[in-house]
Design an enzyme around this catalytic site. Structure first.
Site, mmCIF file in Angstrom:
data_model
loop_
_atom_site.group_PDB
_atom_site.id
_atom_site.type_symbol
_atom_site.label_atom_id
_atom_site.label_comp_id
_atom_site.label_asym_id
_atom_site.label_seq_id
_atom_site.Cartn_x
_atom_site.Cartn_y
_atom_site.Cartn_z
ATOM 1 N N GLN A 1 3.993 6.793 -0.905
ATOM 2 C CA GLN A 1 3.879 5.592 -0.078
ATOM 3 C C GLN A 1 2.705 5.717 0.889
ATOM 4 O O GLN A 1 2.559 6.712 1.583
ATOM 5 C CB GLN A 1 5.201 5.373 0.688
ATOM 6 C CG GLN A 1 5.281 4.071 1.449
ATOM 7 C CD GLN A 1 5.284 2.842 0.550
ATOM 8 O OE1 GLN A 1 5.793 2.870 -0.566
ATOM 9 N NE2 GLN A 1 4.693 1.762 1.021
ATOM 10 N N ASP B 1 1.407 3.399 -9.571
ATOM 11 C CA ASP B 1 0.693 2.498 -8.647
ATOM 12 C C ASP B 1 -0.681 2.098 -9.205
ATOM 13 O O ASP B 1 -1.308 1.167 -8.700
ATOM 14 C CB ASP B 1 0.424 3.216 -7.316
ATOM 15 C CG ASP B 1 1.499 2.965 -6.270
ATOM 16 O OD1 ASP B 1 2.015 1.841 -6.217
ATOM 17 O OD2 ASP B 1 1.787 3.901 -5.495
ATOM 18 N N LYS C 1 12.439 -0.134 -2.790
ATOM 19 C CA LYS C 1 12.063 0.351 -4.119
ATOM 20 C C LYS C 1 13.219 1.137 -4.745
ATOM 21 O O LYS C 1 13.472 1.026 -5.955
ATOM 22 C CB LYS C 1 10.804 1.234 -4.026
ATOM 23 C CG LYS C 1 9.536 0.416 -3.784
ATOM 24 C CD LYS C 1 8.332 1.254 -3.369
ATOM 25 C CE LYS C 1 7.145 0.350 -3.023
ATOM 26 N NZ LYS C 1 5.984 1.059 -2.487
HETATM 27 N N1 GUN Z 1 1.534 0.742 0.725
HETATM 28 C C1 GUN Z 1 1.365 -0.603 0.707
HETATM 29 N N2 GUN Z 1 1.405 -1.065 -0.555
HETATM 30 C C2 GUN Z 1 1.599 0.007 -1.345
HETATM 31 C C3 GUN Z 1 1.739 0.162 -2.751
HETATM 32 O O1 GUN Z 1 1.669 -0.794 -3.548
HETATM 33 N N3 GUN Z 1 1.949 1.430 -3.172
HETATM 34 C C4 GUN Z 1 2.016 2.492 -2.336
HETATM 35 N N4 GUN Z 1 2.196 3.705 -2.858
HETATM 36 N N5 GUN Z 1 1.885 2.382 -1.032
HETATM 37 C C5 GUN Z 1 1.688 1.141 -0.542
#
Ligand code: GUN
Length: 280
Positions: free
Chosen positions: A93, A116, A49
């Site tokens: 995350q 998100d 990311k």
């Molecule tokens: N863990 C797995 N997929 C995601 C996501 O799309 N966002 C976040 N913050 N954590 C994740």
């Protein structure tokens, strides 16, 4: 032989457009990426990311807390980030280590910085169909379908998996596009009977080879959201790829399918947040 839905290629196009939008706006959007503990997969996702941010002209700032930091410390950090004008998006995350209440943590993020789209306010907006941010993975799937001219209207879509992050919002986004949607899960009595009815089949469970060729209607569009580590140590999805690819009309590879799209949408969401914050 199915047409490959190349998420990696289309994500590059989306990121190029995002970068151009950042330049046009004359802003530097800021994304805070919060990682708690030392989960190996999470570390890889966070690093990816950050790389995407650099590609798009977005400033990323990482906040790594040890697992023992505790929920209060994490909530304090989120409060600080909520109040920083140079931070437009906050991503915590998931999964969080044991001892953290993910719902409490997510609900602490200011909804206008919740790139998100996990906060209840954004979940409600997705349900309503009038949203600013859509959750990155299901929306990435929708964009990949659209890019390949696949319209869910009138189709029977079967979503396998009912998570808050993927399964439920995926079903809702398909419904908004006028699909008939079935959601299957671990207590669905005859999964194969349901999946064989799918014109568009979305697998989001996390079990290698869950979806075998006999479970797929010939000519179906097959979307594999999962990223698993197979017995051979290689990355794989939920779909038994080689035999399913023989009968599907379209299929996403793993890796290189949905994953890159998720990250590209995160970039778009961050720029949307920055644009709104600036009033431009
Ligand atoms: N863990 C797995 N997929 C995601 C996501 O799309 N966002 C976040 N913050 N954590 C994740």
């Amino acid at each position: 032989m199915a047409i490959i839905l190349d998420g990696k290629a289309y994500a590059s196009v989306v990121k190029e457009k995002t970068k151009a939008e950042v330049e046009r706006l004359g802003l530097t959007p800021g994304l805070a990426v919060v990682i708690v503990g030392d989960d190996g997969a999470s570390r890889i996702y966070v690093n990816n990311k950050k790389k995407d941010c650099a590609e798009c002209g977005i400033k990323s700032e990482e906040f790594a807390l040890p697992a023992e930091a505790g929920q209060d410390k994490l909530l304090g950090l989120i409060d600080e980030l909520n109040n920083r004008d140079d931070i437009n998006g906050i991503l915590v995350q998931l999964p969080l280590p044991e001892g953290y209440d993910e719902q409490v943590v997510i609900q602490a993020i200011a909804p206008h910085k919740d790139v998100d789209a996990f906060h209840m306010e954004n979940v409600g907006r997705v349900m309503d169909g009038n949203f600013t941010f859509a959750p990155c993975t299901p929306y990435g799937v929708m964009r990949l379908l659209e890019h390949h001219g696949i319209d869910p209207a009138g189709k029977h879509c079967v979503v396998v998996g009912r998570s808050n992050i993927v399964g439920k919002p995926m079903a809702m986004l398909l419904l908004h596009k006028h699909a008939t949607v079935t959601i299957c899960h671990s207590r669905t009595p005859d999964l194969a009977e349901m999946t064989r009815k799918a014109d568009i089949l979305v697998a989001a469970v996390g079990k290698p080879k869950l979806i075998t060729a006999d479970m797929v209607k010939p000519g179906a569009v097959v979307i594999d959201v999962a990223i698993n580590r197979g017995d051979d140590g290689k990355l794989c999805g939920d779909v038994d790829y080689a035999p399913v690819e023989e009968i599907a009309s379209h299929i996403t590879p793993v890796p290189g399918g949905v994953g890159p799209m998720t990250r590209a949408i995160l970039m778009e969401n961050t720029v949307i947040a920055a644009k709104k914050a600036s009033g431009k």
